[in-house]
Design a protein around this motif. Structure first.
Motif, PDB file in Angstrom:
ATOM      1  N   LEU A 166      -4.191  13.495   0.814  1.00 42.16           N
ATOM      2  CA  LEU A 166      -4.834  13.818  -0.457  1.00 42.16           C
ATOM      3  C   LEU A 166      -6.248  13.253  -0.461  1.00 42.16           C
ATOM      4  CD1 LEU A 166      -1.977  12.971  -2.999  1.00 42.16           C
ATOM      5  CD2 LEU A 166      -2.795  15.250  -2.383  1.00 42.16           C
ATOM      6  N   PRO A 167      -7.192  13.962  -1.079  1.00 41.15           N
ATOM      7  CA  PRO A 167      -8.560  13.435  -1.155  1.00 41.15           C
ATOM      8  C   PRO A 167      -8.643  12.297  -2.164  1.00 41.15           C
ATOM      9  CG  PRO A 167      -8.402  15.522  -2.318  1.00 41.15           C
ATOM     10  CD  PRO A 167      -7.085  15.319  -1.640  1.00 41.15           C
ATOM     11  N   THR A 168      -9.405  11.287  -1.809  1.00 40.09           N
ATOM     12  CA  THR A 168      -9.594  10.175  -2.729  1.00 40.09           C
ATOM     13  C   THR A 168     -10.706  10.509  -3.726  1.00 40.09           C
ATOM     14  OG1 THR A 168     -10.229   7.851  -2.926  1.00 40.09           O
ATOM     15  CG2 THR A 168     -11.110   9.051  -1.054  1.00 40.09           C
ATOM     16  N   ALA A 169     -10.510  10.087  -4.957  1.00 36.98           N
ATOM     17  CA  ALA A 169     -11.481  10.383  -6.010  1.00 36.98           C
ATOM     18  C   ALA A 169     -12.684   9.439  -5.974  1.00 36.98           C
ATOM     19  CB  ALA A 169     -10.799  10.304  -7.376  1.00 36.98           C
ATOM     20  N   VAL A 170     -12.554   8.320  -5.267  1.00 33.33           N
ATOM     21  CA  VAL A 170     -13.627   7.316  -5.229  1.00 33.33           C
ATOM     22  C   VAL A 170     -13.774   6.807  -3.800  1.00 33.33           C
ATOM     23  CG1 VAL A 170     -13.253   6.582  -7.624  1.00 33.33           C
ATOM     24  CG2 VAL A 170     -12.016   5.438  -5.768  1.00 33.33           C
ATOM     25  N   ASP A 171     -14.864   6.107  -3.542  1.00 34.27           N
ATOM     26  CA  ASP A 171     -15.026   5.438  -2.255  1.00 34.27           C
ATOM     27  C   ASP A 171     -13.991   4.322  -2.137  1.00 34.27           C
ATOM     28  OD1 ASP A 171     -17.197   7.064  -1.937  1.00 34.27           O
ATOM     29  OD2 ASP A 171     -18.699   5.478  -2.217  1.00 34.27           O
ATOM     30  N   ILE A 172     -13.512   4.100  -0.925  1.00 31.00           N
ATOM     31  CA  ILE A 172     -12.599   2.996  -0.647  1.00 31.00           C
ATOM     32  C   ILE A 172     -13.220   2.154   0.452  1.00 31.00           C
ATOM     33  CG2 ILE A 172     -10.290   2.314   0.088  1.00 31.00           C
ATOM     34  CD1 ILE A 172      -9.241   4.951  -0.921  1.00 31.00           C
ATOM     35  N   GLY A 173     -13.290   0.842   0.214  1.00 29.34           N
ATOM     36  CA  GLY A 173     -13.951  -0.053   1.150  1.00 29.34           C
ATOM     37  C   GLY A 173     -13.206  -0.231   2.460  1.00 29.34           C
ATOM     38  N   HIS A 174     -13.800  -1.025   3.346  1.00 30.94           N
ATOM     39  CA  HIS A 174     -13.210  -1.293   4.652  1.00 30.94           C
ATOM     40  C   HIS A 174     -11.829  -1.931   4.505  1.00 30.94           C
ATOM     41  CE1 HIS A 174     -16.755  -0.320   7.069  1.00 30.94           C
ATOM     42  NE2 HIS A 174     -17.488  -0.897   6.115  1.00 30.94           N
ATOM     43  N   GLY A 175     -10.940  -1.601   5.450  1.00 32.74           N
ATOM     44  CA  GLY A 175      -9.607  -2.172   5.439  1.00 32.74           C
ATOM     45  C   GLY A 175      -9.608  -3.644   5.810  1.00 32.74           C
ATOM     46  N   HIS A 176      -8.563  -4.341   5.397  1.00 30.39           N
ATOM     47  CA  HIS A 176      -8.425  -5.759   5.693  1.00 30.39           C
ATOM     48  C   HIS A 176      -7.615  -5.964   6.975  1.00 30.39           C
ATOM     49  CE1 HIS A 176      -9.228  -5.691   1.280  1.00 30.39           C
ATOM     50  NE2 HIS A 176     -10.062  -6.643   1.653  1.00 30.39           N
ATOM     51  N   LYS A 177      -7.335  -7.211   7.300  1.00 32.54           N
ATOM     52  CA  LYS A 177      -6.642  -7.526   8.555  1.00 32.54           C
ATOM     53  C   LYS A 177      -5.257  -6.907   8.587  1.00 32.54           C
ATOM     54  CE  LYS A 177      -5.415 -11.411  11.550  1.00 32.54           C
ATOM     55  NZ  LYS A 177      -5.422 -12.887  11.706  1.00 32.54           N
ATOM     56  N   ARG A 178      -4.568  -6.941   7.440  1.00 32.71           N
ATOM     57  CA  ARG A 178      -3.227  -6.349   7.393  1.00 32.71           C
ATOM     58  C   ARG A 178      -3.283  -4.918   6.865  1.00 32.71           C
ATOM     59  NH1 ARG A 178       0.304  -9.787   3.657  1.00 32.71           N
ATOM     60  NH2 ARG A 178      -1.610 -10.891   3.094  1.00 32.71           N
ATOM     61  N   ARG A 179      -2.383  -4.093   7.327  1.00 36.72           N
ATOM     62  CA  ARG A 179      -2.230  -2.742   6.784  1.00 36.72           C
ATOM     63  C   ARG A 179      -1.882  -2.870   5.303  1.00 36.72           C
ATOM     64  NH1 ARG A 179       1.877   1.495   9.657  1.00 36.72           N
ATOM     65  NH2 ARG A 179       1.669   3.293   8.251  1.00 36.72           N
ATOM     66  N   GLU A 180      -2.563  -2.090   4.463  1.00 33.07           N
ATOM     67  CA  GLU A 180      -2.447  -2.291   3.026  1.00 33.07           C
ATOM     68  C   GLU A 180      -1.935  -1.028   2.333  1.00 33.07           C
ATOM     69  OE1 GLU A 180      -5.122  -4.489  -0.438  1.00 33.07           O
ATOM     70  OE2 GLU A 180      -6.025  -3.852   1.451  1.00 33.07           O
ATOM     71  N   PHE A 181      -1.136  -1.237   1.310  1.00 28.71           N
ATOM     72  CA  PHE A 181      -0.612  -0.133   0.506  1.00 28.71           C
ATOM     73  C   PHE A 181      -1.155  -0.292  -0.912  1.00 28.71           C
ATOM     74  CE2 PHE A 181       2.134  -0.550   4.106  1.00 28.71           C
ATOM     75  CZ  PHE A 181       2.359   0.764   4.479  1.00 28.71           C
ATOM     76  N   LEU A 182      -2.147   0.524  -1.209  1.00 30.25           N
ATOM     77  CA  LEU A 182      -2.840   0.411  -2.478  1.00 30.25           C
ATOM     78  C   LEU A 182      -2.119   1.208  -3.553  1.00 30.25           C
ATOM     79  CD1 LEU A 182      -6.504   1.022  -1.200  1.00 30.25           C
ATOM     80  CD2 LEU A 182      -5.309  -1.172  -1.484  1.00 30.25           C
TER      81      LEU A 182
END
Length: 399
Positions: free
Chosen positions: A330-346
């Motif tokens: 799905l396309p994101t509606a906003v910019d999303i910053g760089h990922g962190h060290k761990r895989r993240e579930f926003l």
């Protein structure tokens, strides 16, 4: 004190959790009691549907070699009340949607293309009789045809198919039983007597609600205080459950007693740290055929890890051949910053074809969790994502 083990990737954790898990034994149930269960064997038709040619539209039937007209209307075929004769040249019958077609090579003149005066029928100039509006015998399924594969979950549409194909009973896998233990001295089971140093115990109810569609029984055994004896008593009370899930106490703090309690209870710990956020302190243990999941205590972490681990485990035990959740792009509606060290579930909101991460990702926040209906899967150290870029998303049942 030994250092904790290195967190393992999500896919490795899934493999270690599910690789040796087999569906529970099967039972035969009345077909109307099957929804929510998974088929233990392939479903095959025991009858043909439809058993004869049917009309797909309201209108009139004439012979295929007599499509010019006019015709004399000599009878009617209605659903459940077929016309018993045959058509000769110059003859027609009225027919309703779902009604049996008369024998012979015939065609249907749609009602909106017909002009009728008394029993005299003609074409109004908008269309001719055609065979396109005939549902042929067996077009849906035929006797003996394979319809649904083993491991299919029975929902409303599958229930209708099973009944229509002649099944009064179905062989399905037994749904697992679950014991839920939420632990922590700060938890209060009573809203009326929740002291200033406590919070209402909500994790147990949340996990029970998530698990209910995939279980035969959910046994609530908390909240349990942070005492070894209390935790061991709770494990004993859940000894007959197929799965035990705990929240809180799965980390390495002085008051995190789930892992030592499990080891004292006789369970073997498989792993207890996963490289995801939220949810790193996740523990998997086994005692005989019983599987124990230790989830974090923060509600956001408990929800995400239950979605990623508890539900797949329950689905697998219940008979699913594809128990893990799957993503859609799905396309994101906003910019999303760089990922962190761990895989993240926003935690995110999906609306109008786009997904947007919520501003607060604190694992203790329940309001953000309650209004989210999606999880954005952000890889470890992932690049910045610009608005409009597609990202992998898990859709939740919150929406």
């Amino acid at each position: 004190m030994s250092l904790p083990p290195k967190p393992i990737p999500l896919e490795e954790a899934w493999e270690r959790l599910l690789s040796d898990v087999a569906p529970l034994g099967f039972v035969t149930v009345a077909v109307r009691d099957a929804p929510g269960s998974y088929l233990a064997e392939d479903l095959k038709a025991r009858r043909t549907q439809p058993v004869t040619d049917l009309s797909a539209m309201d209108g009139y039937v004439v012979r295929s070699d007599d499509c010019v007209g006019p015709w004399q209307v000599i009878g009617e075929s209605a659903a459940g009340h077929p016309f018993g004769g045959t058509l000769s040249a110059g003859e027609a019958i009225r027919i309703s949607t779902g009604a049996h077609m008369p024998t012979g090579e015939v065609a249907v003149l749609l009602q909106e293309n017909a002009e009728r005066e008394g029993e005299r029928l003609s074409i109004n100039g908008k269309g001719e009789p055609t065979e396109r509006h005939i549902r042929r015998a067996g077009y849906d399924f035929s006797d003996g045809q394979a319809l649904l594969g083993k491991g299919t979950r029975i929902g409303a549409a599958q229930l209708a198919l099973a009944i229509s194909s002649g099944h009064g009973e179905l062989a399905v896998h037994r749904l697992p039983s679950l014991g839920v233990i939420d632990s922590g001295d700060e938890l209060s089971a009573s809203l009326d007597n929740c002291g200033p140093n406590q919070i209402p115990a909500s994790n147990g109810a949340m996990l029970a609600a998530m698990a209910a569609p995939y279980t035969s029984e959910v046994r609530a055994l908390g909240p349990v205080e942070d005492r070894m004896e209390s935790i061991l008593d709770a494990f004993d009370a859940a000894a007959s459950c197929d799965v035990i899930v705990t929240t809180g106490g799965a980390s390495v703090g002085d008051h995190d007693l789930i892992r030592p309690a499990l080891e004292q209870w006789g369970a073997k710990i498989d792993f207890w740290r996963v490289a995801i956020k939220p949810g790193k302190p996740l523990m998997v243990g086994r005692k005989g055929s019983q599987i124990i999941l230790g989830l974090p205590g923060n509600p956001g972490s408990a929800y995400v890890t239950a979605f990623l681990f508890l539900l797949p485990l329950l689905r697998r035990l219940a008979g699913s051949l594809s128990p893990n959740p799957s993503t859609i792009a799905l396309p994101t509606a906003v910019d999303i910053g760089h990922g962190h060290k761990r895989r993240e579930f926003l935690r995110a909101v999906y609306r109008e074809g786009m997904v947007e991460p919520l501003g607060s990702q604190d694992s203790g926040g329940m309001h953000a969790l309650a209004i989210s209906n999606a999880l954005i899967d952000r890889p470890s150290l992932g690049d910045e994502v610009k608005a409009g870029t597609s990202v992998p998303v898990y859709l939740l049942e919150n929406g």
